[in-house]
Design a protein around this motif. Structure first.
Motif, PDB file in Angstrom:
ATOM      1  N   SER A 107     -13.640  14.018   5.949  1.00 25.23           N
ATOM      2  CA  SER A 107     -13.129  14.865   5.105  1.00 25.23           C
ATOM      3  C   SER A 107     -11.919  14.233   4.208  1.00 25.23           C
ATOM      4  O   SER A 107     -11.826  14.245   2.984  1.00 25.23           O
ATOM      5  N   MET A 108     -11.219  13.482   5.098  1.00 19.48           N
ATOM      6  CA  MET A 108     -10.048  12.685   4.419  1.00 19.48           C
ATOM      7  C   MET A 108     -10.428  11.520   3.491  1.00 19.48           C
ATOM      8  O   MET A 108     -10.295  11.450   2.229  1.00 19.48           O
ATOM      9  N   ALA A 109     -11.640  11.008   3.978  1.00 21.43           N
ATOM     10  CA  ALA A 109     -12.289   9.990   2.910  1.00 21.43           C
ATOM     11  C   ALA A 109     -12.877  10.587   1.706  1.00 21.43           C
ATOM     12  O   ALA A 109     -12.774  10.140   0.639  1.00 21.43           O
ATOM     13  N   ASN A 113     -11.380   9.900  -1.931  1.00 21.00           N
ATOM     14  CA  ASN A 113     -12.407   9.324  -2.980  1.00 21.00           C
ATOM     15  C   ASN A 113     -12.304  10.345  -4.291  1.00 21.00           C
ATOM     16  O   ASN A 113     -12.470   9.858  -5.273  1.00 21.00           O
ATOM     17  N   PHE A 114     -12.374  11.506  -4.128  1.00 17.38           N
ATOM     18  CA  PHE A 114     -12.230  12.617  -5.007  1.00 17.38           C
ATOM     19  C   PHE A 114     -11.131  12.413  -5.873  1.00 17.38           C
ATOM     20  O   PHE A 114     -11.155  12.269  -7.044  1.00 17.38           O
ATOM     21  N   LEU A 115      -9.744  12.154  -5.160  1.00 17.30           N
ATOM     22  CA  LEU A 115      -8.438  12.286  -5.980  1.00 17.30           C
ATOM     23  C   LEU A 115      -8.626  10.981  -6.574  1.00 17.30           C
ATOM     24  O   LEU A 115      -7.705  10.798  -7.802  1.00 17.30           O
ATOM     25  N   ARG A 116      -9.207   9.787  -6.289  1.00 17.05           N
ATOM     26  CA  ARG A 116      -9.149   8.504  -6.935  1.00 17.05           C
ATOM     27  C   ARG A 116     -10.067   8.293  -8.186  1.00 17.05           C
ATOM     28  O   ARG A 116     -10.440   7.383  -8.762  1.00 17.05           O
ATOM     29  N   GLY A 117     -10.799   9.564  -8.182  1.00 16.25           N
ATOM     30  CA  GLY A 117     -11.687   9.453  -9.428  1.00 16.25           C
ATOM     31  C   GLY A 117     -13.211   8.917  -8.937  1.00 16.25           C
ATOM     32  O   GLY A 117     -13.863   8.403  -9.765  1.00 16.25           O
TER      33      GLY A 117
END
Length: 120
Positions: A107-109, A113-117
């Protein structure tokens, strides 16, 4: 009396031969990204895994804290005195902790990944 050396050259050579492909891939990684960016990436990943382990530890302690018994102690007790129900319960709780650790890391990955676009 022969003085023992902690690190022998022969052992280092054996380990380098054994880790040939991973070392080669690591060398290509450093050549491609450069030493500075490679070390920065490795430190970010190390911090990421450390933070995931800390979060998973807190989550598992909160989930299993109400049972008031130590999993390691119950496994040792089941090893000395074959109590099948204690061993099964202790192994089940250890497996649940492993699944919690894995789910927190995944979940952290995904969040990172979502926050970095990612996923575009």
């Amino acid at each position: 009396m022969e003085k023992k050396r902690f690190i022998k050259i022969d052992n280092i050579k054996k380990e380098i031969k054994r880790l040939g492909w991973p070392l080669l891939l690591f060398a290509f990684w450093l050549l491609y990204w450069g030493i500075k960016d490679g070390i920065n990436t490795a430190s970010i990943l190390t911090g990421f895994l450390g933070l995931a382990a800390i979060l998973a530890h807190f989550i598992s302690k909160n989930l299993f804290g109400k049972y008031n018994w130590d999993v390691g102690e119950k496994l040792n007790e089941a090893w000395k005195y074959p109590i099948r129900s204690h061993a099964i319960l202790a192994v089940g709780m250890l497996m649940a902790r492993v699944f919690i650790y894995i789910s927190v890391i995944i979940s952290m990955a995904l969040i990172l990944n979502f926050l970095r676009g990612g996923f575009q």
